[in-house]
Design a protein around this motif. Structure first.
Motif, PDB file in Angstrom:
ATOM      1  N   LYS A 298      90.946 -39.031  21.811  1.00 33.09           N
ATOM      2  CA  LYS A 298      91.366 -40.374  22.247  1.00 33.09           C
ATOM      3  C   LYS A 298      91.449 -40.488  23.766  1.00 33.09           C
ATOM      4  O   LYS A 298      91.212 -41.546  24.335  1.00 33.09           O
ATOM      5  N   LYS A 299      91.822 -39.395  24.447  1.00 33.80           N
ATOM      6  CA  LYS A 299      91.988 -39.457  25.905  1.00 33.80           C
ATOM      7  C   LYS A 299      90.658 -39.370  26.638  1.00 33.80           C
ATOM      8  O   LYS A 299      90.370 -40.161  27.536  1.00 33.80           O
ATOM      9  N   THR A 300      89.844 -38.396  26.290  1.00 27.71           N
ATOM     10  CA  THR A 300      88.613 -38.159  27.050  1.00 27.71           C
ATOM     11  C   THR A 300      87.404 -38.890  26.469  1.00 27.71           C
ATOM     12  O   THR A 300      86.393 -39.054  27.145  1.00 27.71           O
ATOM     13  N   GLY A 301      87.490 -39.336  25.222  1.00 30.60           N
ATOM     14  CA  GLY A 301      86.356 -39.985  24.577  1.00 30.60           C
ATOM     15  C   GLY A 301      85.265 -39.026  24.169  1.00 30.60           C
ATOM     16  O   GLY A 301      84.191 -39.427  23.720  1.00 30.60           O
ATOM     17  N   GLU A 302      85.532 -37.735  24.307  1.00 29.27           N
ATOM     18  CA  GLU A 302      84.518 -36.747  23.927  1.00 29.27           C
ATOM     19  C   GLU A 302      84.694 -36.319  22.475  1.00 29.27           C
ATOM     20  O   GLU A 302      85.807 -36.318  21.952  1.00 29.27           O
ATOM     21  N   LEU A 303      83.574 -35.941  21.862  1.00 24.46           N
ATOM     22  CA  LEU A 303      83.630 -35.483  20.476  1.00 24.46           C
ATOM     23  C   LEU A 303      84.400 -34.165  20.390  1.00 24.46           C
ATOM     24  O   LEU A 303      84.209 -33.278  21.216  1.00 24.46           O
ATOM     25  N   ILE A 304      85.252 -34.097  19.372  1.00 28.40           N
ATOM     26  CA  ILE A 304      85.942 -32.836  19.111  1.00 28.40           C
ATOM     27  C   ILE A 304      85.003 -31.972  18.285  1.00 28.40           C
ATOM     28  O   ILE A 304      84.504 -32.421  17.259  1.00 28.40           O
ATOM     29  N   PRO A 305      84.734 -30.741  18.731  1.00 28.67           N
ATOM     30  CA  PRO A 305      83.747 -29.919  18.010  1.00 28.67           C
ATOM     31  C   PRO A 305      84.157 -29.651  16.559  1.00 28.67           C
ATOM     32  O   PRO A 305      85.347 -29.528  16.263  1.00 28.67           O
ATOM     33  N   ALA A 306      83.167 -29.578  15.696  1.00 27.08           N
ATOM     34  CA  ALA A 306      83.431 -29.298  14.285  1.00 27.08           C
ATOM     35  C   ALA A 306      84.096 -27.939  14.146  1.00 27.08           C
ATOM     36  O   ALA A 306      83.708 -26.968  14.797  1.00 27.08           O
ATOM     37  N   HIS A 307      85.120 -27.889  13.324  1.00 32.30           N
ATOM     38  CA  HIS A 307      85.828 -26.636  13.076  1.00 32.30           C
ATOM     39  C   HIS A 307      86.403 -26.721  11.675  1.00 32.30           C
ATOM     40  O   HIS A 307      87.413 -27.372  11.440  1.00 32.30           O
ATOM     41  N   TYR A 308      85.711 -26.122  10.729  1.00 29.97           N
ATOM     42  CA  TYR A 308      86.174 -26.230   9.347  1.00 29.97           C
ATOM     43  C   TYR A 308      85.824 -24.977   8.556  1.00 29.97           C
ATOM     44  O   TYR A 308      84.888 -24.248   8.891  1.00 29.97           O
ATOM     45  N   ILE A 309      86.598 -24.755   7.499  1.00 31.20           N
ATOM     46  CA  ILE A 309      86.369 -23.605   6.622  1.00 31.20           C
ATOM     47  C   ILE A 309      85.113 -23.854   5.804  1.00 31.20           C
ATOM     48  O   ILE A 309      84.917 -24.936   5.258  1.00 31.20           O
ATOM     49  N   GLN A 310      84.238 -22.867   5.765  1.00 31.62           N
ATOM     50  CA  GLN A 310      82.995 -23.023   5.007  1.00 31.62           C
ATOM     51  C   GLN A 310      83.041 -22.285   3.675  1.00 31.62           C
ATOM     52  O   GLN A 310      82.454 -22.721   2.705  1.00 31.62           O
TER      53      GLN A 310
END
Lengths: 102, 153
Positions: free
Chosen positions: A33-45
């Motif tokens: 919300k602050k920087t407008g940049e995408l948060i990198p994907a980080h999820y259990i596979q």
């Protein structure tokens, strides 16, 4: 502290396993919300479970699984089984936990 | 989903690394994770990529438990169980999510065909549980209405 909370209970030869894993499960589609940049994907596979060293279930998760995922499954087992749950995420982090079936 | 499909998918994934370097993530060691199937944005294509065909059969033996209305799309509880025999795998597809394949559960001789999890849903959508038994894929579909999407931010 382990990221995995696990409960298992045997009834009539079937063990019900319930687990909660602490993980952000970022989809890679949300913006900061602050920087407008995408948060990198980080999820259990992958989540894997073994009872007394034998494979019980292999689970493949995508980013659509909720944050701090909940999981339940059943298998043919007994009280006292040595039950292991382990996970690996898309950034190579991993954790596992072992417990005894009640 | 059978092992052969997994291997095929993971090989395709290895090939795509060369073509799309921006997609490189450090998951080479877990090549079994079917990246290609998880990336597909269309339900029918997603189903064919998982099973190698899209011949699905609606069956009352597949029990899908999902809320009719999900107030919070970030946590939608889904349970799938079946009375079918020789279940190979259970897959959950959410038609209107960016990628319909949400999760897959590969069973063994030890496991009982009953699983539960919580999913994120961006908007109202059909949720389909697919159970592979033998060579056939049986499904059960239910619409879940979402009042607040789970992919905002």
């Amino acid at each position: 502290m382990s990221t995995i909370k696990m409960r298992s209970k045997e009834s009539n030869g079937v063990v019900t396993v319930k687990a909660l894993i602490k993980h952000p499960m970022e989809t890679g589609q949300r913006k900061d919300k602050k920087t407008g940049e995408l948060i990198p994907a980080h999820y259990i596979q992958e989540v894997h479970s073994k009872a007394n060293g034998k494979d019980v279930i292999t689970i493949y998760w995508g980013p659509a699984v909720s944050k701090n995922p909940y999981l339940t499954f059943k298998y043919k087992g007994n009280k006292g089984d040595n039950l292991e749950i382990s996970w690996v995420d898309n950034q190579g982090n991993r954790d596992s936990k072992t417990g005894t079936v009640k | 989903m059978n092992r052969r499909n997994f291997i095929k998918n993971s090989m395709l994934f290895a090939g795509s690394l060369v073509a799309a370097p921006s997609l490189i993530v450090s998951n080479k060691a877990y090549a079994a994770w079917p990246k290609k199937s998880f990336d597909i944005k269309d339900l029918t294509e997603s189903v064919s990529s998982v099973y190698g065909h899209s011949n699905l059969e609606e069956s009352s033996k597949v029990k899908l438990k999902a809320p009719e209305i999900a107030e919070n799309g970030a946590i939608v509880p889904i349970n799938v169980s079946t009375t079918l025999d020789n279940v190979d795998s259970i897959m959950i597809f959410v038609e209107n999510n960016p990628q319909p394949l949400s999760s897959g559960y590969k069973l063994t001789a030890l496991s009982e065909p009953s699983i539960g999890t919580r999913l994120k849903m961006g908007k109202t959508s059909n949720v389909m549980a697919a159970v592979k038994s033998g060579d056939k894929v049986y499904t059960s579909t239910q619409e879940v209405k979402v009042t607040i999407g789970g992919c905002g931010g």
